[in-house]
Design a protein around this motif. Structure first.
Motif, PDB file in Angstrom:
ATOM      1  N   PRO A 166       0.715  -1.316  -0.143  1.00 58.38           N
ATOM      2  CA  PRO A 166       0.041  -0.048   0.130  1.00 58.38           C
ATOM      3  C   PRO A 166       0.689   1.398   0.056  1.00 58.38           C
ATOM      4  N   MET A 167       2.005   1.241   0.610  1.00 63.57           N
ATOM      5  CA  MET A 167       2.914   2.490   0.786  1.00 63.57           C
ATOM      6  C   MET A 167       3.360   2.643  -0.764  1.00 63.57           C
ATOM      7  N   ARG A 168       3.848   1.630  -1.380  1.00 63.25           N
ATOM      8  CA  ARG A 168       4.314   1.799  -2.720  1.00 63.25           C
ATOM      9  C   ARG A 168       3.189   2.293  -3.911  1.00 63.25           C
ATOM     10  N   GLN A 169       2.097   1.742  -3.523  1.00 60.82           N
ATOM     11  CA  GLN A 169       0.935   2.090  -4.290  1.00 60.82           C
ATOM     12  C   GLN A 169       0.624   3.539  -4.130  1.00 60.82           C
ATOM     13  N   ALA A 170       0.665   4.128  -2.867  1.00 58.53           N
ATOM     14  CA  ALA A 170       0.236   5.410  -2.574  1.00 58.53           C
ATOM     15  C   ALA A 170       1.644   6.449  -3.281  1.00 58.53           C
ATOM     16  N   VAL A 171       2.884   6.009  -3.239  1.00 59.25           N
ATOM     17  CA  VAL A 171       3.885   6.876  -3.820  1.00 59.25           C
ATOM     18  C   VAL A 171       3.920   6.664  -5.203  1.00 59.25           C
ATOM     19  N   PHE A 172       3.639   5.515  -6.041  1.00 60.12           N
ATOM     20  CA  PHE A 172       3.409   5.622  -7.266  1.00 60.12           C
ATOM     21  C   PHE A 172       2.522   6.238  -7.946  1.00 60.12           C
ATOM     22  N   ALA A 173       1.343   6.462  -7.227  1.00 57.45           N
ATOM     23  CA  ALA A 173      -0.059   7.176  -7.624  1.00 57.45           C
ATOM     24  C   ALA A 173       0.565   8.573  -8.001  1.00 57.45           C
ATOM     25  N   HIS A 174       1.505   9.072  -7.070  1.00 54.61           N
ATOM     26  CA  HIS A 174       1.885  10.582  -7.247  1.00 54.61           C
ATOM     27  C   HIS A 174       3.185  10.779  -8.195  1.00 54.61           C
ATOM     28  N   LEU A 175       3.395   9.677  -8.900  1.00 50.99           N
ATOM     29  CA  LEU A 175       4.418   9.681  -9.862  1.00 50.99           C
ATOM     30  C   LEU A 175       4.124   9.932 -11.298  1.00 50.99           C
ATOM     31  N   ASP A 176       4.907  10.554 -12.086  1.00 53.07           N
ATOM     32  CA  ASP A 176       4.395  10.414 -13.835  1.00 53.07           C
ATOM     33  C   ASP A 176       5.706   9.527 -14.235  1.00 53.07           C
ATOM     34  N   ILE A 177       5.305   8.262 -14.543  1.00 55.63           N
ATOM     35  CA  ILE A 177       6.143   7.237 -15.013  1.00 55.63           C
ATOM     36  C   ILE A 177       5.323   6.525 -16.162  1.00 55.63           C
ATOM     37  N   PRO A 178       6.038   6.130 -17.129  1.00 51.29           N
ATOM     38  CA  PRO A 178       5.573   5.318 -18.274  1.00 51.29           C
ATOM     39  C   PRO A 178       4.848   4.057 -17.602  1.00 51.29           C
ATOM     40  N   PRO A 179       3.571   3.689 -18.369  1.00 51.85           N
ATOM     41  CA  PRO A 179       2.899   2.588 -17.812  1.00 51.85           C
ATOM     42  C   PRO A 179       3.476   1.032 -17.578  1.00 51.85           C
ATOM     43  N   GLN A 180       4.504   0.988 -18.670  1.00 49.70           N
ATOM     44  CA  GLN A 180       5.034  -0.129 -18.767  1.00 49.70           C
ATOM     45  C   GLN A 180       6.144  -0.193 -17.707  1.00 49.70           C
ATOM     46  N   VAL A 181       6.646   0.725 -17.198  1.00 54.66           N
ATOM     47  CA  VAL A 181       7.670   0.843 -16.013  1.00 54.66           C
ATOM     48  C   VAL A 181       6.820   0.690 -14.711  1.00 54.66           C
ATOM     49  N   ASN A 182       5.662   1.199 -14.549  1.00 55.11           N
ATOM     50  CA  ASN A 182       4.864   1.043 -13.567  1.00 55.11           C
ATOM     51  C   ASN A 182       4.431  -0.311 -13.291  1.00 55.11           C
ATOM     52  N   ALA A 183       4.133  -1.122 -14.384  1.00 54.98           N
ATOM     53  CA  ALA A 183       3.666  -2.507 -14.409  1.00 54.98           C
ATOM     54  C   ALA A 183       4.832  -3.331 -13.951  1.00 54.98           C
ATOM     55  N   VAL A 184       6.174  -2.956 -14.105  1.00 50.15           N
ATOM     56  CA  VAL A 184       7.251  -3.831 -13.395  1.00 50.15           C
ATOM     57  C   VAL A 184       7.552  -3.481 -12.118  1.00 50.15           C
ATOM     58  N   LEU A 185       7.661  -2.260 -11.838  1.00 48.95           N
ATOM     59  CA  LEU A 185       8.045  -1.754 -10.348  1.00 48.95           C
ATOM     60  C   LEU A 185       6.809  -1.880  -9.243  1.00 48.95           C
ATOM     61  N   ASN A 186       5.349  -1.752  -9.813  1.00 49.41           N
ATOM     62  CA  ASN A 186       4.397  -1.606  -9.046  1.00 49.41           C
ATOM     63  C   ASN A 186       3.236  -2.410  -9.507  1.00 49.41           C
ATOM     64  N   PRO A 187       3.668  -3.736  -9.442  1.00 44.79           N
ATOM     65  CA  PRO A 187       2.297  -4.626  -9.974  1.00 44.79           C
ATOM     66  C   PRO A 187       1.338  -5.047  -9.077  1.00 44.79           C
ATOM     67  N   GLY A 188       1.590  -4.528  -7.862  1.00 41.21           N
ATOM     68  CA  GLY A 188       0.586  -4.922  -6.709  1.00 41.21           C
ATOM     69  C   GLY A 188       0.623  -6.420  -6.423  1.00 41.21           C
ATOM     70  N   VAL A 189      -0.241  -7.103  -5.388  1.00 39.24           N
ATOM     71  CA  VAL A 189      -0.299  -8.415  -5.130  1.00 39.24           C
ATOM     72  C   VAL A 189      -1.325  -9.003  -5.751  1.00 39.24           C
ATOM     73  N   GLU A 190      -1.282  -9.962  -6.363  1.00 40.87           N
ATOM     74  CA  GLU A 190      -2.315 -10.974  -7.231  1.00 40.87           C
ATOM     75  C   GLU A 190      -2.730 -12.314  -6.357  1.00 40.87           C
ATOM     76  N   TRP A 191      -3.769 -12.711  -6.237  1.00 48.37           N
ATOM     77  CA  TRP A 191      -4.256 -13.705  -5.757  1.00 48.37           C
ATOM     78  C   TRP A 191      -4.680 -14.632  -7.097  1.00 48.37           C
ATOM     79  N   PHE A 192      -4.139 -15.629  -7.549  1.00 46.32           N
ATOM     80  CA  PHE A 192      -4.673 -16.221  -8.582  1.00 46.32           C
ATOM     81  C   PHE A 192      -5.169 -15.460  -9.858  1.00 46.32           C
ATOM     82  N   GLY A 193      -4.522 -14.660 -10.091  1.00 53.61           N
ATOM     83  CA  GLY A 193      -4.633 -13.515 -11.336  1.00 53.61           C
ATOM     84  C   GLY A 193      -5.528 -12.490 -10.735  1.00 53.61           C
ATOM     85  N   TRP A 194      -6.063 -12.328  -9.537  1.00 57.88           N
ATOM     86  CA  TRP A 194      -6.786 -11.280  -9.200  1.00 57.88           C
ATOM     87  C   TRP A 194      -5.876 -10.036  -8.361  1.00 57.88           C
TER      88      TRP A 194
END
Length: 280
Positions: free
Chosen positions: A222-250
């Motif tokens: 959640p801290m990383r999600q909050a920080v990255f929400a305030h950054l202007d970065i390319p979507p592909q980079v965000n997908a690599v560094l800030n993918p979130g947590v997944e449970w069986f694809g969710w």
């Protein structure tokens, strides 16, 4: 023969006990300058030394983002977690010197003592975390009031949960060496498996499972999600560094993550209270 009057227990009485224990934790921490400094050295070294070194290796794959920006939420977590655990460990110190027995025989609920201890550890850890928050601009994180308040709230929740965990461990410990050995054995693997120092994307299946079942993952993300929400970065980079947590694809929402941390904290608090009720 003089009459001895013992104050009746009640909610107000327990609230005063919580306040006293919390105040004692804050005074103890503020009077120990060496401890304050030592708790800051490790995360600052990780952030500015290792973060800079690793950043030179991955700069080509994450254009436009300082790797220290990625590590910043993890270093906040490390600071509050280590401080919270050391605050919990003071219970063992109090037991060795007899102060804990005086608290346990006082005419207050033992649950109030535990709650005061956990709140004190959380407040002290957040105070230490404020210093890391003040360094946000040095690693490319904006000083947005909304972001700072969000991180502070998430810090407090994580610190309270970790202090409750530490109090649960310390409730039966008889010496500091045993407690700190057990603390290192429990906290360091959890810290490394929380995603504080590496992205959660594209992990091997066995490592993905370990990060998913690790409770600290749901405090760091959640801290990383909050920080990255305030950054202007390319979507592909965000997908690599800030993918979130997944449970069986969710992808697990931040609200669910924080709810899990709060639930674990409440459960650990209940266990700690039960441990103290059986303590002698």
């Amino acid at each position: 023969m003089a009459n001895v009057r013992i104050p009746a227990r009640g909610t107000g009485h327990d609230l005063r006990a919580i306040k006293v224990v919390l105040h004692r934790e804050m005074l103890r921490f503020l009077s120990d300058r060496t401890r304050m400094l030592s708790m800051l050295i490790q995360p600052v070294l990780w952030l500015f030394v290792m973060g800079t070194g690793l950043g030179t290796l991955v700069s080509g794959s994450i254009p436009g983002v300082d790797f220290r920006t990625f590590m910043y939420p993890g270093m906040i977590s490390m600071t509050v977690i280590m401080t919270a655990m050391f605050s919990a460990g003071s219970i063992v110190w109090d037991r060795e010197f007899g102060f804990l027995r005086e608290m346990l025989v006082a005419p207050v609920s033992r649950g109030a003592i535990v709650v005061g201890k956990c709140l004190g550890g959380a407040v002290v850890a957040c105070g230490q975390g404020l210093i890391i928050l003040a360094m946000a601009g040095l690693v490319g994180v904006p000083y947005s009031p909304g972001l700072m308040l969000t991180l502070l709230g998430e810090m407090f929740l994580a610190a309270f949960t970790i202090t409750a965990f530490g109090v649960t461990l310390a409730a039966r410990m008889r010496n500091m060496q045993t407690f700190f050995g057990l603390m290192q054995m429990a906290i360091m693997p959890m810290m490394f498996l929380s995603g504080a120092m590496f992205p959660l994307a594209n992990l091997p299946s066995w490592l993905h499972v370990l990060t998913t079942v690790n409770p600290l993952t749901y405090a760091v993300d959640p801290m990383r999600q909050a920080v990255f929400a305030h950054l202007d970065i390319p979507p592909q980079v965000n997908a690599v560094l800030n993918p979130g947590v997944e449970w069986f694809g969710w992808q697990v929402p931040v609200g669910v993550e924080l709810g899990l941390v709060a639930l674990v904290g409440a459960a650990l608090l209940g266990i700690a209270v039960a441990q103290f009720k059986r303590a002698d």
